[in-house]
Design a protein around this motif. Structure first.
Motif, short mmCIF file in Angstrom:
data_model
loop_
_atom_site.label_atom_id
_atom_site.label_comp_id
_atom_site.label_asym_id
_atom_site.label_seq_id
_atom_site.Cartn_x
_atom_site.Cartn_y
_atom_site.Cartn_z
N CYS A 141 0.61 -1.04 0.07
CA CYS A 141 0.03 -0.01 -0.51
C CYS A 141 0.64 0.99 -0.12
N HIS A 142 2.43 1.12 -0.56
CA HIS A 142 3.16 2.39 -0.12
C HIS A 142 3.04 3.01 1.38
N GLN A 143 2.81 2.23 2.41
CA GLN A 143 2.83 3.23 3.69
C GLN A 143 3.96 3.04 5.07
N SER A 144 4.35 1.95 4.34
CA SER A 144 5.52 1.74 5.37
C SER A 144 5.97 2.27 5.80
N ALA A 145 6.48 2.82 4.79
CA ALA A 145 7.47 4.45 6.01
C ALA A 145 6.59 5.70 6.88
N GLN A 146 5.40 5.44 6.98
CA GLN A 146 4.16 6.45 7.04
C GLN A 146 3.92 6.23 8.77
N TYR A 147 3.83 4.80 8.60
CA TYR A 147 3.51 4.91 10.66
C TYR A 147 5.11 3.11 11.79
N GLN A 148 4.38 4.32 12.20
CA GLN A 148 5.55 3.34 13.90
C GLN A 148 5.28 2.10 14.44
N LEU A 149 4.76 1.39 14.83
CA LEU A 149 3.95 0.25 15.80
C LEU A 149 4.47 1.21 17.05
N GLU A 150 3.67 1.13 18.00
CA GLU A 150 3.06 2.19 19.30
C GLU A 150 3.67 0.79 19.92
N SER A 151 2.22 0.09 20.04
CA SER A 151 1.99 -1.05 20.53
C SER A 151 2.05 -2.09 20.13
N SER A 152 2.16 -3.86 20.82
CA SER A 152 0.85 -4.44 20.39
C SER A 152 0.93 -5.75 21.02
N HIS A 153 -0.53 -6.29 21.64
CA HIS A 153 -0.69 -7.24 22.71
C HIS A 153 -1.93 -8.68 22.32
N PHE A 154 -2.05 -9.15 23.43
CA PHE A 154 -3.02 -10.29 22.73
C PHE A 154 -4.12 -10.21 23.44
N MET A 155 -5.17 -10.36 22.96
CA MET A 155 -6.51 -9.88 23.23
C MET A 155 -7.43 -11.48 23.88
N THR A 156 -8.13 -11.52 24.78
CA THR A 156 -8.32 -12.55 24.55
C THR A 156 -10.38 -12.23 24.47
N PRO A 157 -11.42 -13.50 23.81
CA PRO A 157 -12.14 -13.50 22.39
C PRO A 157 -13.30 -12.16 22.88
N VAL A 158 -13.30 -12.59 25.30
CA VAL A 158 -14.62 -11.23 24.93
C VAL A 158 -13.81 -10.00 25.07
N GLN A 159 -12.32 -9.77 25.15
CA GLN A 159 -11.89 -8.44 25.01
C GLN A 159 -12.09 -8.06 23.79
N PHE A 160 -12.28 -8.53 22.52
CA PHE A 160 -12.24 -8.50 21.95
C PHE A 160 -13.62 -8.39 20.68
N ARG A 161 -14.54 -8.43 21.11
CA ARG A 161 -15.80 -8.55 21.52
C ARG A 161 -16.46 -7.40 22.15
N LYS A 162 -15.58 -6.56 23.46
CA LYS A 162 -16.63 -5.35 23.31
C LYS A 162 -15.90 -4.85 23.08
N THR A 163 -14.72 -4.76 22.76
CA THR A 163 -13.63 -3.69 21.24
C THR A 163 -15.25 -3.49 20.20
N PHE A 164 -15.25 -4.59 19.57
CA PHE A 164 -16.23 -4.42 18.41
C PHE A 164 -17.34 -3.55 18.73
N TYR A 165 -18.41 -3.95 20.05
CA TYR A 165 -19.42 -3.57 19.86
C TYR A 165 -19.08 -2.25 20.23
N LEU A 166 -18.13 -1.50 21.01
CA LEU A 166 -18.26 -0.32 21.24
C LEU A 166 -17.52 0.79 20.07
N LYS A 167 -16.70 0.11 18.64
CA LYS A 167 -16.17 0.87 18.41
C LYS A 167 -16.74 1.00 16.57
#
Length: 293
Positions: free
Chosen positions: A245-271
C-alpha cells in the motif's frame, strides 16, 4: 453452541414478520447443530439443511429489504450490502469449504459458528436499527478503490506468508466465532499523528501449522513460543501490507498485545470498524479488522 441458538426475547425488534423469520432461522441453525453430531447421516443431513438455510435466508432478506423500503429506512442501502455479502460471498465460501473438506468437523464449525454469530449480531444491531431502537454499526462505505486495494494486498500477502490460495469469506466480518483463535491488537502511529488500530484473528490450526512448518516439526499446543511466533507473523503481515500500500514508512508500531475473545467482542461492539474482513487461507480462517483514528 446449542445454548446460543435458543431464541431470546431480546432478538425481537417489534415487527412480527421479521421476528418470525428470525425465530425460524435460529431454529434451522439449531437443527443443523444436532444433525452435524449424527455420525450416521450427518453429512447428507447437513447438506440438505444448509440448502434449506440458504433458500430461506434469501427469502427472508428479500422480505426484509421490501419492508425497509416501505418505511423509507435511510440505512436500507448499507443493510442490503450486508445481506448481499452474506448471501453471495459468505454462504458460498462456507459451502465450498464444506465440500472441499468432505464436511470435516472443522468446516462444520466454521459454517455454524459464522452463521450463528452473524445472525445474532445482525439482529441485535442492524435489524434493531431499522425500528430506530439503536444506531446501525456499519457507517463507512466499504465499496470502492480503497477496499479493492486492501483486499488485493491482503489476499496476496496471506498467500505469500501461508503458502496457499486465499479466499475472502466476508467483507463485513462482525466478530463471529469461527473457532479457537489467536487474537492480536497492533497500534500504529503516523508521522502526522494519525493512529491505526489493527486486530488480527488467526485460527489456532493456522498458527500451529505455520509455526510448525517454520520449525520443521509438528505442533499441537498453543504455548508461549507459538503465541509469540504468531505475533511475529501478524507483524510480518502488516509490514508486507504497508509495502503493497506504499505506507510502510509513514507508520511506526506503538504497541502490540494479545486479546481474549471477550476483550475483542467488547471492542467490536463499542467501536466503529473502518474495515473488517474474514478470509479462508486454506489452512484456517483469518480475520483482519481496522480502526482509523
Amino acid at each position: 453452541m446449542s445454548k446460543e441458538t435458543e431464541w431470546n426475547k431480546q432478538f425481537n425488534i417489534g415487527v412480527d414478520s421479521i421476528d418470525n423469520a428470525h425465530r425460524k432461522l435460529f431454529s434451522i441453525v439449531r437443527k443443523l447443530i444436532h444433525l452435524s453430531r449424527d455420525e450416521n447421516n450427518g453429512q447428507w443431513a447437513c447438506a440438505e439443511g444448509i440448502k434449506y438455510f440458504k433458500n430461506y435466508t434469501a427469502e427472508h432478506f428479500a422480505d426484509e429489504e421490501s419492508y425497509m423500503q416501505s418505511i423509507g429506512y435511510k440505512g436500507c442501502e448499507i443493510h442490503k450490502r450486508l445481506h448481499d455479502d452474506m448471501r453471495y460471498k459468505t454462504l458460498p465460501a462456507l459451502e465450498k469449504d464444506l465440500n472441499e473438506s468432505n464436511y470435516s468437523q472443522e468446516s462444520i464449525q466454521h459454517f455454524l459458528g459464522i452463521c450463528l454469530g452473524w445472525l445474532a449480531t445482525h439482529i441485535l444491531i442492524e435489524d434493531r436499527a431499522i425500528t430506530g431502537k439503536i444506531s446501525n454499526k456499519w457507517k463507512t462505505d466499504h465499496t470502492g478503490a480503497d477496499m479493492d486495494a486492501l483486499k488485493n494486498a491482503l489476499t496476496v500477502t496471506l498467500q505469500e506468508i501461508f503458502r496457499s490460495q486465499t479466499e475472502i469469506v466476508s467483507e463485513y466480518y462482525s466478530g463471529e466465532d469461527f473457532g479457537a483463535s489467536l487474537i492480536i491488537r497492533l497500534v500504529y502511529c503516523s508521522t502526522d499523528g494519525k493512529k491505526v488500530q489493527i486486530f488480527m484473528l488467526l485460527e489456532e490450526s493456522l498458527v500451529l501449522r505455520t509455526v510448525g512448518a517454520m520449525l520443521d516439526m509438528p505442533l499441537t499446543k498453543m504455548d508461549k513460543l507459538v503465541m509469540n511466533a504468531g505475533k511475529e507473523l501478524s507483524l510480518q503481515i502488516t509490514r508486507q501490507l504497508g509495502r503493497y500500500c506504499h505506507q510502510s514508512a509513514q507508520y511506526q508500531l506503538e504497541s502490540s498485545h494479545f486479546m481474549t475473545p471477550v476483550q475483542f467482542r467488547k471492542t467490536f461492539y463499542l467501536k466503529i470498524f473502518d474495515y473488517s474482513l474474514l478470509l479462508n487461507t486454506g489452512h484456517g480462517y483469518f480475520a483482519f479488522c481496522v480502526i482509523l483514528e
